[in-house]
Design a protein around this motif. Sequence first.
Motif, PDB file in Angstrom:
ATOM      1  N   ASP A   1       6.119  35.815  25.474  1.00 14.07           N
ATOM      2  CA  ASP A   1       6.406  34.437  25.215  1.00 14.07           C
ATOM      3  C   ASP A   1       7.057  33.283  26.144  1.00 14.07           C
ATOM      4  O   ASP A   1       6.987  32.307  26.038  1.00 14.07           O
ATOM      5  N   VAL A   2       6.592  33.320  27.189  1.00 11.62           N
ATOM      6  CA  VAL A   2       6.823  32.251  27.953  1.00 11.62           C
ATOM      7  C   VAL A   2       5.602  31.800  27.866  1.00 11.62           C
ATOM      8  O   VAL A   2       5.875  30.325  27.904  1.00 11.62           O
ATOM      9  N   VAL A   3       4.407  32.286  27.622  1.00 13.56           N
ATOM     10  CA  VAL A   3       3.660  31.471  27.625  1.00 13.56           C
ATOM     11  C   VAL A   3       3.624  30.869  26.072  1.00 13.56           C
ATOM     12  O   VAL A   3       2.672  29.315  26.420  1.00 13.56           O
TER      13      VAL A   3
ATOM     14  N   THR B   1       2.586  31.312  43.545  1.00 16.73           N
ATOM     15  CA  THR B   1       4.037  29.950  42.459  1.00 16.73           C
ATOM     16  C   THR B   1       3.423  29.952  41.808  1.00 16.73           C
ATOM     17  O   THR B   1       1.942  28.423  41.506  1.00 16.73           O
ATOM     18  N   LEU B   2       3.014  29.446  40.428  1.00 12.61           N
ATOM     19  CA  LEU B   2       2.603  29.145  38.870  1.00 12.61           C
ATOM     20  C   LEU B   2       3.804  28.321  38.523  1.00 12.61           C
ATOM     21  O   LEU B   2       2.523  26.881  38.352  1.00 12.61           O
ATOM     22  N   SER B   3       4.556  27.937  38.916  1.00 12.86           N
ATOM     23  CA  SER B   3       5.646  26.771  39.383  1.00 12.86           C
ATOM     24  C   SER B   3       6.476  26.961  39.686  1.00 12.86           C
ATOM     25  O   SER B   3       7.297  27.867  39.826  1.00 12.86           O
TER      26      SER B   3
ATOM     27  N   ARG C   1      13.571  28.225  40.598  1.00 13.85           N
ATOM     28  CA  ARG C   1      12.967  29.429  39.862  1.00 13.85           C
ATOM     29  C   ARG C   1      11.306  28.840  39.533  1.00 13.85           C
ATOM     30  O   ARG C   1      11.494  27.625  40.054  1.00 13.85           O
ATOM     31  N   VAL C   2      11.357  30.099  40.565  1.00 16.04           N
ATOM     32  CA  VAL C   2       9.870  30.231  40.830  1.00 16.04           C
ATOM     33  C   VAL C   2       9.120  31.165  39.427  1.00 16.04           C
ATOM     34  O   VAL C   2       9.479  32.884  39.861  1.00 16.04           O
ATOM     35  N   GLU C   3       7.875  30.814  39.359  1.00 14.99           N
ATOM     36  CA  GLU C   3       7.386  31.865  38.037  1.00 14.99           C
ATOM     37  C   GLU C   3       5.664  32.465  39.164  1.00 14.99           C
ATOM     38  O   GLU C   3       5.430  31.607  39.691  1.00 14.99           O
ATOM     39  N   LEU C   4       5.593  33.259  39.491  1.00 12.88           N
ATOM     40  CA  LEU C   4       5.443  34.114  39.625  1.00 12.88           C
ATOM     41  C   LEU C   4       3.791  35.266  38.977  1.00 12.88           C
ATOM     42  O   LEU C   4       4.090  35.762  38.084  1.00 12.88           O
TER      43      LEU C   4
ATOM     44  N   TRP D   1       3.609  25.299  23.805  1.00 12.23           N
ATOM     45  CA  TRP D   1       5.075  24.431  22.687  1.00 12.23           C
ATOM     46  C   TRP D   1       5.090  23.142  23.614  1.00 12.23           C
ATOM     47  O   TRP D   1       5.258  22.074  22.935  1.00 12.23           O
ATOM     48  N   LYS D   2       5.758  23.413  25.317  1.00 12.90           N
ATOM     49  CA  LYS D   2       6.045  21.847  25.462  1.00 12.90           C
ATOM     50  C   LYS D   2       4.853  21.500  26.307  1.00 12.90           C
ATOM     51  O   LYS D   2       5.245  20.371  27.062  1.00 12.90           O
ATOM     52  N   MET D   3       4.501  21.949  26.082  1.00 10.17           N
ATOM     53  CA  MET D   3       3.010  20.528  26.277  1.00 10.17           C
ATOM     54  C   MET D   3       2.718  20.889  27.404  1.00 10.17           C
ATOM     55  O   MET D   3       2.296  20.154  28.027  1.00 10.17           O
ATOM     56  N   GLN D   4       3.323  21.404  28.960  1.00  6.80           N
ATOM     57  CA  GLN D   4       3.561  22.503  29.628  1.00  6.80           C
ATOM     58  C   GLN D   4       1.872  23.519  30.379  1.00  6.80           C
ATOM     59  O   GLN D   4       1.694  24.194  28.995  1.00  6.80           O
ATOM     60  N   SER D   5       1.520  23.386  31.277  1.00  5.79           N
ATOM     61  CA  SER D   5       0.066  23.195  32.022  1.00  5.79           C
ATOM     62  C   SER D   5       0.831  24.681  31.592  1.00  5.79           C
ATOM     63  O   SER D   5       1.551  25.526  32.160  1.00  5.79           O
ATOM     64  N   VAL D   6      -0.986  25.989  31.503  1.00  4.73           N
ATOM     65  CA  VAL D   6      -0.651  27.020  31.574  1.00  4.73           C
ATOM     66  C   VAL D   6      -1.576  27.638  32.435  1.00  4.73           C
ATOM     67  O   VAL D   6      -1.926  28.954  32.051  1.00  4.73           O
ATOM     68  N   ARG D   7      -2.334  27.125  32.889  1.00  5.31           N
ATOM     69  CA  ARG D   7      -2.906  27.411  33.971  1.00  5.31           C
ATOM     70  C   ARG D   7      -2.554  28.647  34.730  1.00  5.31           C
ATOM     71  O   ARG D   7      -1.176  28.213  35.791  1.00  5.31           O
ATOM     72  N   GLY D   8      -3.339  29.066  35.105  1.00  5.00           N
ATOM     73  CA  GLY D   8      -2.774  30.812  35.762  1.00  5.00           C
ATOM     74  C   GLY D   8      -1.899  31.634  35.153  1.00  5.00           C
ATOM     75  O   GLY D   8      -1.839  32.481  36.095  1.00  5.00           O
ATOM     76  N   TYR D   9      -1.381  30.941  34.377  1.00  2.20           N
ATOM     77  CA  TYR D   9      -0.563  32.202  33.449  1.00  2.20           C
ATOM     78  C   TYR D   9      -0.884  33.179  32.592  1.00  2.20           C
ATOM     79  O   TYR D   9       0.180  33.730  32.227  1.00  2.20           O
TER      80      TYR D   9
END
Length: 207
Positions: free
Chosen positions: A92-94, A140-142, A131-134, A99-107
């Motif tokens: 869902d996060v990915v 840190t992914l973002s 908030r840090v996505e891991l 959908w928001k045209m954000q990078s998914v590199r490493g996700y």
Amino acid sequence: MRNTKKFLLSLIASGMIFITPQITFADDDNSTIADTRTVPEDIYTWVQSTDRANYYFNHQQINYDVGEDGFINLNILIVPTVCMYDEIQIEDVVSKRRWKMQSVRGYDKLVGRADYLEFDLIEGTVQVTERVELDEQWGTLSSDKDFQPVKLSELKPNSVDCRLYRSILRWAKKHNDQIISHSWGKLKDDDKKLKPEEMPLMKLELP
């Protein structure tokens, strides 16, 4: 403490890994405690598990804010937390990022997120300051700091957020001396004279 890098290093050192979620809550009198054997209990306190995630806070690093003058600010409580996702939440996060045209590199390595919470005990608010996505190596992914304070009194009592905040504050009230002792600062003379029940944390009504 607002040092995100130090917090993430503590996550790496702990070796905390994802566990299968259950639908249980730490502050329910008759709840079944989630399986937290993979999480070091000397560092983390489990709060709740939902269909999609497991929630914890770091009770070793929960502390009061300390000003540039080196004095503890008893009005501001800083709490690092982690939320570990299941596979559906990861997808869902990915999907939302795409959908928001954000990078998914490493996700493809996403496992959860780390949040820094800041409780204003006078205003009765809580704010996610970062908030840090891991990824699975706790890299840190973002990161995101675009969050506004929320009134504790306006939260729905049975919401996931409210249960999390309530459990943290309940624990903090029972361990206030411990929190002060590792807040990396010193109390002002006036604060030293306060009785335990006179401290902002103790006077705050739980959500």
